[in-house]
Scaffold this motif. Sequence first.
Motif, short mmCIF file in Angstrom:
data_model
loop_
_atom_site.label_atom_id
_atom_site.label_comp_id
_atom_site.label_asym_id
_atom_site.label_seq_id
_atom_site.Cartn_x
_atom_site.Cartn_y
_atom_site.Cartn_z
N THR A 138 -13.95 -32.19 -158.13
CA THR A 138 -13.50 -31.38 -157.00
C THR A 138 -14.67 -31.17 -156.05
O THR A 138 -15.84 -31.28 -156.45
N TYR A 139 -14.33 -30.88 -154.80
CA TYR A 139 -15.34 -30.76 -153.76
C TYR A 139 -15.17 -29.45 -153.00
O TYR A 139 -14.06 -28.94 -152.87
N ARG A 140 -16.27 -28.95 -152.51
CA ARG A 140 -16.26 -27.74 -151.67
C ARG A 140 -15.84 -28.13 -150.26
O ARG A 140 -15.82 -29.30 -149.90
N GLU A 141 -15.58 -27.12 -149.44
CA GLU A 141 -15.18 -27.36 -148.05
C GLU A 141 -16.23 -28.15 -147.28
O GLU A 141 -15.89 -28.92 -146.38
N ASP A 142 -17.50 -27.98 -147.63
CA ASP A 142 -18.56 -28.69 -146.91
C ASP A 142 -18.76 -30.12 -147.41
O ASP A 142 -19.64 -30.84 -146.94
N GLY A 143 -17.93 -30.55 -148.37
CA GLY A 143 -18.00 -31.91 -148.89
C GLY A 143 -18.90 -32.07 -150.09
O GLY A 143 -18.94 -33.14 -150.70
N SER A 144 -19.63 -31.02 -150.48
CA SER A 144 -20.51 -31.12 -151.65
C SER A 144 -19.68 -31.04 -152.94
O SER A 144 -18.59 -30.46 -152.96
N ILE A 145 -20.21 -31.64 -153.98
CA ILE A 145 -19.51 -31.65 -155.27
C ILE A 145 -19.49 -30.23 -155.85
O ILE A 145 -20.51 -29.54 -155.86
N HIS A 146 -18.33 -29.82 -156.33
CA HIS A 146 -18.19 -28.51 -156.95
C HIS A 146 -18.47 -28.64 -158.44
O HIS A 146 -17.65 -29.17 -159.19
N MET A 147 -19.65 -28.20 -158.84
CA MET A 147 -20.03 -28.22 -160.26
C MET A 147 -20.00 -26.80 -160.79
O MET A 147 -20.28 -25.84 -160.07
N VAL A 148 -19.64 -26.66 -162.05
CA VAL A 148 -19.55 -25.35 -162.70
C VAL A 148 -20.27 -25.43 -164.04
O VAL A 148 -20.64 -26.50 -164.50
N THR A 149 -20.44 -24.28 -164.65
CA THR A 149 -20.93 -24.22 -166.02
C THR A 149 -19.98 -23.30 -166.77
O THR A 149 -20.08 -22.07 -166.70
N GLU A 150 -19.02 -23.93 -167.43
CA GLU A 150 -18.00 -23.23 -168.21
C GLU A 150 -18.17 -23.62 -169.68
O GLU A 150 -18.76 -24.66 -169.98
N PRO A 151 -17.63 -22.82 -170.60
CA PRO A 151 -17.71 -23.21 -172.02
C PRO A 151 -16.98 -24.54 -172.25
O PRO A 151 -15.92 -24.79 -171.67
N LEU A 152 -17.55 -25.36 -173.09
CA LEU A 152 -16.93 -26.64 -173.44
C LEU A 152 -15.93 -26.43 -174.57
O LEU A 152 -16.23 -25.72 -175.54
N ASP A 153 -14.77 -27.03 -174.46
CA ASP A 153 -13.75 -26.99 -175.51
C ASP A 153 -14.16 -27.98 -176.59
O ASP A 153 -13.76 -29.15 -176.57
N ILE A 154 -14.95 -27.52 -177.55
CA ILE A 154 -15.46 -28.39 -178.62
C ILE A 154 -14.31 -28.92 -179.47
O ILE A 154 -14.28 -30.09 -179.83
N ASP A 155 -13.34 -28.06 -179.79
CA ASP A 155 -12.21 -28.51 -180.61
C ASP A 155 -11.42 -29.60 -179.88
O ASP A 155 -11.01 -30.59 -180.50
N GLY A 156 -11.22 -29.43 -178.59
CA GLY A 156 -10.53 -30.46 -177.81
C GLY A 156 -11.32 -31.75 -177.78
O GLY A 156 -10.74 -32.84 -177.89
N LEU A 157 -12.64 -31.63 -177.64
CA LEU A 157 -13.51 -32.81 -177.66
C LEU A 157 -13.40 -33.52 -179.00
O LEU A 157 -13.17 -34.73 -179.06
N LEU A 158 -13.54 -32.78 -180.09
CA LEU A 158 -13.47 -33.39 -181.43
C LEU A 158 -12.08 -33.95 -181.72
O LEU A 158 -11.94 -34.86 -182.54
N GLY A 159 -11.06 -33.44 -181.02
CA GLY A 159 -9.71 -33.98 -181.17
C GLY A 159 -9.61 -35.43 -180.75
O GLY A 159 -8.66 -36.13 -181.12
N GLU A 160 -10.57 -35.91 -179.95
CA GLU A 160 -10.61 -37.32 -179.54
C GLU A 160 -10.76 -38.24 -180.75
O GLU A 160 -10.46 -39.42 -180.66
N LEU A 161 -11.27 -37.71 -181.86
CA LEU A 161 -11.54 -38.54 -183.04
C LEU A 161 -10.33 -38.69 -183.95
O LEU A 161 -10.35 -39.50 -184.87
N SER A 162 -9.28 -37.89 -183.70
CA SER A 162 -8.12 -37.98 -184.60
C SER A 162 -7.02 -38.85 -184.02
O SER A 162 -7.05 -39.29 -182.92
#
Length: 162
Positions: A138-162
């Motif tokens: 996603t991008y901000r109104e000025d065109g810069s990339i909208h980066m965040v620091t939110e908690p990572l869903d570790i369980d969702g990530l590990l779900g990639e292995l099943s």
Amino acid sequence: MDKYNIPAQTRIGHVHLKVSDLERSLSFYRDLIGFEVTTMYGDQAVFLSAGDYHHHIGLNTWQSKGAPPAPERSAGLFHTAILYPTRRDLAAIVKRLMDNDYPISGASDHGVSEAIYLDDPDGNGVELYRDRPKEEWTYREDGSIHMVTEPLDIDGLLGELS
């Protein structure tokens, strides 16, 4: 000074780290993280790679054998970031770290990427991450990339292995 734009195809090719104990660092980068040794320089340095590249990581004890970690509150390297090709690949290394009880210091969803943070045996920060496809950014109104620091869903990530 005239403006200069670095070519878009430019990449950071490798990182070379001063370490205090080469065998201990090899145990981390080769045995745990999975890089392959491409060249050894006696008991003082080693180059490691993912795949057939000459080296992605260099480790040496030329000026640092037996030295303590660099002070946390000083200038220097914040972390080395290792980009995994897929979310499943990132999940596999996270499971490996967990299975080996290796301490993870952080896990973040940055919107453009998902990242795991840890320290190598010398206290050098290491980020293991995967990028999301650009279409998902996603991008901000000025065109810069909208980066965040939110908690990572570790369980969702590990779900990639099943």
